[in-house]
Structures are given as structure tokens and as C-alpha cells.
Write a protein that holds these residues in place. Sequence first.
Motif, short mmCIF file in Angstrom:
data_model
loop_
_atom_site.label_atom_id
_atom_site.label_comp_id
_atom_site.label_asym_id
_atom_site.label_seq_id
_atom_site.Cartn_x
_atom_site.Cartn_y
_atom_site.Cartn_z
N GLY A 25 3.50 10.02 -7.94
CA GLY A 25 4.35 10.23 -9.11
C GLY A 25 5.73 9.60 -9.01
O GLY A 25 6.52 9.71 -9.94
N GLN A 26 6.08 8.93 -7.89
CA GLN A 26 7.40 8.32 -7.79
C GLN A 26 7.42 6.97 -8.51
O GLN A 26 6.46 6.20 -8.42
N ASN A 27 8.51 6.72 -9.22
CA ASN A 27 8.64 5.41 -9.88
C ASN A 27 9.21 4.41 -8.86
O ASN A 27 10.21 4.67 -8.22
N ILE A 28 8.52 3.28 -8.70
CA ILE A 28 8.93 2.29 -7.69
C ILE A 28 9.28 0.97 -8.38
O ILE A 28 8.54 0.50 -9.25
N ARG A 49 0.83 -1.20 0.00
CA ARG A 49 0.00 0.00 0.00
C ARG A 49 0.87 1.26 0.00
O ARG A 49 0.64 2.20 -0.75
N ALA A 50 1.93 1.25 0.82
CA ALA A 50 2.83 2.41 0.89
C ALA A 50 3.49 2.64 -0.48
O ALA A 50 3.63 3.79 -0.93
N ALA A 51 3.89 1.55 -1.15
CA ALA A 51 4.52 1.67 -2.47
C ALA A 51 3.51 2.25 -3.47
O ALA A 51 3.84 3.13 -4.27
N GLU A 77 13.84 -5.09 -14.23
CA GLU A 77 13.54 -4.46 -12.94
C GLU A 77 14.60 -4.81 -11.90
O GLU A 77 14.95 -4.00 -11.04
N MET A 78 15.10 -6.04 -11.95
CA MET A 78 16.14 -6.45 -11.00
C MET A 78 17.40 -5.62 -11.23
O MET A 78 18.03 -5.15 -10.29
N ALA A 79 17.74 -5.45 -12.52
CA ALA A 79 18.94 -4.66 -12.85
C ALA A 79 18.76 -3.22 -12.38
O ALA A 79 19.68 -2.62 -11.82
N GLU A 80 17.55 -2.68 -12.56
CA GLU A 80 17.28 -1.30 -12.15
C GLU A 80 17.36 -1.18 -10.62
O GLU A 80 17.89 -0.22 -10.08
N ALA A 131 15.21 5.48 -2.36
CA ALA A 131 15.77 4.78 -3.53
C ALA A 131 14.68 4.32 -4.50
O ALA A 131 14.98 3.93 -5.63
N GLY A 132 13.44 4.36 -4.07
CA GLY A 132 12.35 3.91 -4.96
C GLY A 132 12.35 2.41 -5.14
O GLY A 132 11.94 1.90 -6.19
N VAL A 133 12.81 1.67 -4.12
CA VAL A 133 12.82 0.20 -4.19
C VAL A 133 12.01 -0.33 -3.01
O VAL A 133 12.32 -0.04 -1.85
#
Length: 382
Positions: A31-34, A22-24, A369-372, A340-342
Motif C-alpha cells: 500500500g505504500q506509494n513509491i 522487487r523491494a519497491a 514524478e521527478m518533482a514529487e 521517503a518512498g523513493v
Amino acid sequence: MTLKVSQRAASVSPFIVMDVMRAAYEREVQGQNIVHLEVGQPSTSAPKGVIEAAKSALDRDRIGYVDALGIPALRERIARHYADIYGLSLPAERIVVTQGSSGAFLLSFLSSFEPGDRVALAAPGYPAYRNILSALGFEPVDLLADIEHKFQPTVELLRNAGRVEGLILASPSNPTGTTVSETEMRALAHYCGVHGIRLISDEIYHGILFGGATVTAAAYSDSGIVINSFSKYFSMTGWRLGWMVVPPDMLRAIECLAQNLFISAPALSQLAAIAAFDCKDELDGHVRRYRENRDLLLAGLPKTGLDRLTVPDGAFYLYADVSHLTNDSREFCRRMLVEAGVATTPGLDFDRQRGHGTLRISFAGATAEMAEAARRLAAWKR
Ligand SMILES: Cc1ncc(COP(=O)(O)O)c(C=O)c1O
């Protein structure tokens, strides 16, 4: 007048990963990319053959209630799966189709234990086991598993736990992805048999294995219950379908419980799931991707400071010891999400005593996504 929520319901612990999701999501709305490494489910849909079978079932079938134990054709197909994969001959009558493995937990716990019974399970482990046990009035007993024994229960841990009526085993496990060997399975099943302990083996991650063979408790225990599901290897979480292999003497009691609790598992999902066993090529492709993701993270994460990782034999999780970086995994994960957006899951979900120093990383997503995620974590100024 406001009536109070029952003590039993009010005391159930949250499933923390759901709170993280939910937080993500809220950050994404802002607008944050996660990058999602918190989600414990395949990023793919059901295999094509299942979707085709579902469409054709909708055209020809009424999709009504069905037998509480499951559609006979599906029970037979699941029994055949045991012959194909494990070389085990099981009568279809011993297969009970359920609403995911979650439904199977309810049925197996209720049919195995009396109020107040103590049930052993590994910590770290899947949080719903203990939360469901508590909600039903049984007492979860943590076996503090260690990395030396791949975070799996051992006979010694079980012996030291005092009198227990049940043992829950998960191999491959969530959150560690580790497995029990054939020798260990045999030893645990034997100990349970001799001491009148009901072995409940959650085999939901079978099929997602990066080497070696998966061992089913069905081959080692006559009194044990095996639980499996279409959610993980078969990539069908939302279809809410699982199954149990049960000892013949429990069948009628489980049937009566299932009739009253659920009437039946979803008919459309059952009709479609028969096709899932013929979609091996597509599903094994997902497993190859999980392995690639695992290898990418095992190589990349140590450069980011996350260098104490349990190497998983299967499933799609890495369990990281971050006790040298934090003593508050919840806050650590929150900062990782915001800065970090992770998104990852704090270990407290899986181990109440030691989880403040661990976290779970899911690699069920796309390899890019793992690489990012590895790139973002390397750049994260903790
Ligand atoms: C070990 C384990 N068992 C059971 C479940 C629940 O799965 P289902 O979708 O079959 O209810 C999960 C889900 O993440 C899990 O990790």
C-alpha cells in the motif's frame, strides 16, 4: 538426489537494480506509494508507428523463424540509419540483428575472446558486462574511472591495466550519462588498433543526448564491434531487439553462434522495428522530457543534500556521490525507499570498490514524478 548448481552459475552476481525493483514492488503491494527512480527504462511504450506496423505484420505474416543475422529489410534500414545520423556508409551485410544488446554481448564476447582473456571496462559501468564476461569464463578488468575524465576510460587507464584483449566502452554511459568526445574516441580506437585490443562500443543510449553530437566507434575502428538497441531511444525494451555492426571477417563466426544460440531474433519485433526510424518526432519528444527531468533534478536535488551529482550529457541517469552521507549505499537506498518512498539504485551495482558511496537516479519517468521525488527527499529526515 539434489544436483548442485554449476560453480559458474552460482558465482554470477545479482543485478542489484532488479532486487531494488522487487523491494519497491513489495512495498507497493503493502500500500505504500513509491516514486520509481530506479528503473532504467523508458516509461513510454513503443512509438505509434511501430505498434501499427506490428499489428499489420501479425495480419499478414506467419511470424516464424527468420534469418539468424536478421531480416534483410531491417538490416538495410539500420545501415541507412548510419548514413542519416553519422554520415557513415556501411554495407547492410555488416549489420547483425540481435535479441537486444544483451544478446549482442553474448555474441560479441564469445566471438572475440578466448577462455581466461582479460577485458577492460570502466567502473562505474553497466553491471551485466562484467557478470556476463565472468559467466563466460573471461576476466573483467576494472578501469577505475574518475569524475575528472567523466567516468570514462582513458588511454592511460588502459595502458596501466596490463595486457587486455578487449575494451568495453559505453557512451553515453550507464550509470553516469557521460560521453566520450571525438578526440577521446579516436585515441582509444587508435590505441586498441595498435595493441590488438578488440573495442566493443555499447551505443545503446545514442539518440538520448542533451547537446553535442554522438560519436560512433564504427567511424574510428575497423576491428571494433558496435552494439546498439531498440530499448532506449526507441522506447522498445520488451521487444528484445538490438543490433551489432561487425567487422566483415567476424560475420560467419557470429552467424554460426547466433544460429545455435538463438536461431533468430524475434520476427515480429524485427518487422515492426523497421518503422521505428520514421518515428523521430514522437521519440525526440521523449528526449525533450528527459532533458526537462534532468534539469529539474539538477536544480532540486542539491536542496535535499544530494548535491554531488554528475551532470549527464545523455541517457537518463544521474550518478550521485553520497559518500558524505553514508558508507553503505545499499542501506541508504533501502531507507530512502522505506522512509521517503523513493526508489533508487545503490552504486554497488556499478562500481564494486567505490559504489558503497554512490547511487544512481533514473529520470526516465514522468516530469511530475521527478518533482514529487525532489519534494519527498527534501522532507526526508535522514
Ligand atoms: C548500458 C546498457 N547496455 C545494455 C543494456 C541492455 O539493453 P537491452 O534491452 O538492449 O538488452 C542496458 C540496459 O539497461 C544498458 O543500460
